[in-house]
Design a protein around this motif. Structure first.
Motif, PDB file in Angstrom:
ATOM      1  N   HIS A   1     -68.521 -39.109  25.027  1.00 44.83           N
ATOM      2  CA  HIS A   1     -69.730 -39.930  25.028  1.00 44.83           C
ATOM      3  C   HIS A   1     -69.407 -41.216  25.789  1.00 44.83           C
ATOM      4  CE1 HIS A   1     -70.541 -37.531  21.206  1.00 44.83           C
ATOM      5  NE2 HIS A   1     -71.415 -37.129  22.105  1.00 44.83           N
ATOM      6  N   GLY A   2     -70.178 -41.506  26.818  1.00 42.47           N
ATOM      7  CA  GLY A   2     -69.831 -42.580  27.734  1.00 42.47           C
ATOM      8  C   GLY A   2     -69.835 -43.967  27.145  1.00 42.47           C
ATOM      9  N   ASP A   3     -70.510 -44.164  26.009  1.00 47.45           N
ATOM     10  CA  ASP A   3     -70.568 -45.497  25.399  1.00 47.45           C
ATOM     11  C   ASP A   3     -69.454 -45.727  24.375  1.00 47.45           C
ATOM     12  OD1 ASP A   3     -71.507 -43.708  23.508  1.00 47.45           O
ATOM     13  OD2 ASP A   3     -73.281 -44.869  22.953  1.00 47.45           O
ATOM     14  N   GLU A   4     -68.607 -44.726  24.145  1.00 47.57           N
ATOM     15  CA  GLU A   4     -67.560 -44.836  23.131  1.00 47.57           C
ATOM     16  C   GLU A   4     -66.275 -45.364  23.778  1.00 47.57           C
ATOM     17  OE1 GLU A   4     -67.373 -41.150  20.978  1.00 47.57           O
ATOM     18  OE2 GLU A   4     -69.417 -41.364  20.228  1.00 47.57           O
ATOM     19  N   VAL A   5     -66.292 -46.659  24.052  1.00 45.73           N
ATOM     20  CA  VAL A   5     -65.255 -47.296  24.855  1.00 45.73           C
ATOM     21  C   VAL A   5     -63.917 -47.368  24.118  1.00 45.73           C
ATOM     22  CG1 VAL A   5     -64.697 -49.347  26.213  1.00 45.73           C
ATOM     23  CG2 VAL A   5     -67.081 -48.639  25.952  1.00 45.73           C
ATOM     24  N   ASN A   6     -63.960 -47.520  22.796  1.00 46.95           N
ATOM     25  CA  ASN A   6     -62.704 -47.702  22.060  1.00 46.95           C
ATOM     26  C   ASN A   6     -61.787 -46.481  22.173  1.00 46.95           C
ATOM     27  OD1 ASN A   6     -62.287 -49.948  19.386  1.00 46.95           O
ATOM     28  ND2 ASN A   6     -60.682 -48.618  20.128  1.00 46.95           N
ATOM     29  N   GLY A   7     -62.358 -45.299  22.200  1.00 43.66           N
ATOM     30  CA  GLY A   7     -61.550 -44.096  22.393  1.00 43.66           C
ATOM     31  C   GLY A   7     -60.882 -44.082  23.756  1.00 43.66           C
ATOM     32  N   VAL A   8     -61.631 -44.536  24.769  1.00 38.64           N
ATOM     33  CA  VAL A   8     -61.065 -44.636  26.119  1.00 38.64           C
ATOM     34  C   VAL A   8     -59.897 -45.616  26.123  1.00 38.64           C
ATOM     35  CG1 VAL A   8     -61.556 -45.279  28.513  1.00 38.64           C
ATOM     36  CG2 VAL A   8     -63.295 -44.068  27.171  1.00 38.64           C
ATOM     37  N   GLU A   9     -60.050 -46.738  25.414  1.00 36.19           N
ATOM     38  CA  GLU A   9     -58.997 -47.748  25.360  1.00 36.19           C
ATOM     39  C   GLU A   9     -57.732 -47.202  24.706  1.00 36.19           C
ATOM     40  OE1 GLU A   9     -56.866 -51.451  25.400  1.00 36.19           O
ATOM     41  OE2 GLU A   9     -58.340 -50.450  26.684  1.00 36.19           O
ATOM     42  N   ILE A  10     -57.886 -46.362  23.690  1.00 35.96           N
ATOM     43  CA  ILE A  10     -56.712 -45.777  23.034  1.00 35.96           C
ATOM     44  C   ILE A  10     -55.915 -44.925  24.027  1.00 35.96           C
ATOM     45  CG2 ILE A  10     -55.975 -44.095  21.294  1.00 35.96           C
ATOM     46  CD1 ILE A  10     -58.324 -45.131  19.552  1.00 35.96           C
TER      47      ILE A  10
END
Length: 322
Positions: free
Chosen positions: A57-66
């Protein structure tokens, strides 16, 4: 176990090699191409192949940061085996800070996908045909949506000893038993025989340091458990034993209005405790939201404006005795 030669996207990747490949999602009407980077790190020593993904999901930035931190710190460079990292699967959504694909589809509802289907379906098909067949184990990172803040948690199906073991190794504060939903990435991996830990933590459009640290430390523990983490990295013990949530229930707003939660995430509450209040802009009423039962609060709606029927607190109703 990792094969001698890994064939992904037409590339042959030998043990000991580091490769960044790109999957072309689409050619835009501006003649630009949109690509998804796939970061592959292989040890010369054989071992498991672990897939780490985020940004479905493109708005789930925290997962990308991990996943970004895992790569930036070199945690993904294994002592044995292979890691495959895809920090942003839904590049379209990430660029536009949108949960969905441009075609309006939720990528996590179209797996295993179709090579001739919608844009989202084609990306799902790529993941399931180019990446998953090489994998022994997967971790997928998500965050809460619609202003709902998730406590750091691992979601797995009940009665799977392997997943239960790895979930406890990960060390998030909560392990939440939830069924695999049809056409999700987790369900598609399960049908393919690939165990997956699904991490949830934080909320959309937000990077939260505690959630990020929980995710990164959890990955280190799992890789260490699998014999893949290099010795230069320290592995900390979880601060608390995981609470295993067997059943839970959403508390929904009785009224529309301005909302302020006073109960904090991860808190244990008792029946009748005040969790927050709902007011209106005119000072004509003030409704106190009370806990309908005792349990742990592991999701809080942080929106200042809510409507009647909105989910505002997710509270456990039954936990597993340790």
């Amino acid at each position: 176990m990792a094969k001698d030669i890994l064939n992904i996207l037409g590339a042959e990747i030998a043990p000991g090699k580091s490769v960044t490949l790109t999957f072309e999602v689409a050619k835009l009407h501006t003649r630009n191409t949109l690509e998804v980077p796939v970061i592959i790190e292989r040890s010369k020593k054989p071992g498991p192949t672990v897939l780490m993904t985020a940004g479905i999901h493109g708005d789930e930035v925290n997962g990308v940061e991990i996943v970004r931190q895992i790569i930036a710190k070199g945690i993904n460079k294994p002592k044995s085996g292979t890691t495959i990292c895809v920090p942003v699967i839904n590049v379209f959504g990430f660029l536009n800070m949108n949960r969905l694909f441009p075609d309006g589809r939720d990528l996590n509802r179209v797996f295993p996908g179709n090579s001739n289907g919608s844009l989202a379906s084609r990306v799902a098909h790529f993941v399931m045909t180019e990446l998953v067949p090489h994998v022994d184990f997967a971790m997928d990172f998500h965050t809460g949506g619609s202003d709902r803040f998730n406590a750091a948690q691992i979601r797995i199906v009940k009665d799977n000893p392997r997943l239960t073991e790895l979930a406890h190794v990960f060390g998030a504060p909560f392990i939440y038993y939830s069924q695999n939903l049809n056409k999700t990435f987790r369900n598609a991996c399960d049908k393919a025989g690939i165990p997956m830990l699904l991490f949830e933590g934080g909320k959309s459009f937000n990077i939260h340091n505690t959630i990020t640290n929980t995710g990164v430390n959890g990955v280190k523990r799992v890789l260490h458990h699998l014999g893949m983490l290099k010795t230069k990295f320290t592995v900390s013990s979880p601060k608390v034993n995981a609470v295993v949530i067997k059943e839970s229930k959403w508390l929904r707003a009785k009224y529309s209005g301005m909302f302020k939660a006073t109960a904090t995430i991860n808190a244990k509450v008792n029946k009748g405790d005040v969790l927050g209040n709902i007011t209106d802009p005119y000072g004509s009423f003030n409704y106190f939201v009370k806990a309908p039962h005792s349990g742990y609060v592991f999701n809080v709606n942080e929106s200042p404006i809510i409507y009647q029927g909105d989910a505002i607190f997710h509270i456990s109703t039954e936990i597993e005795n340790s």
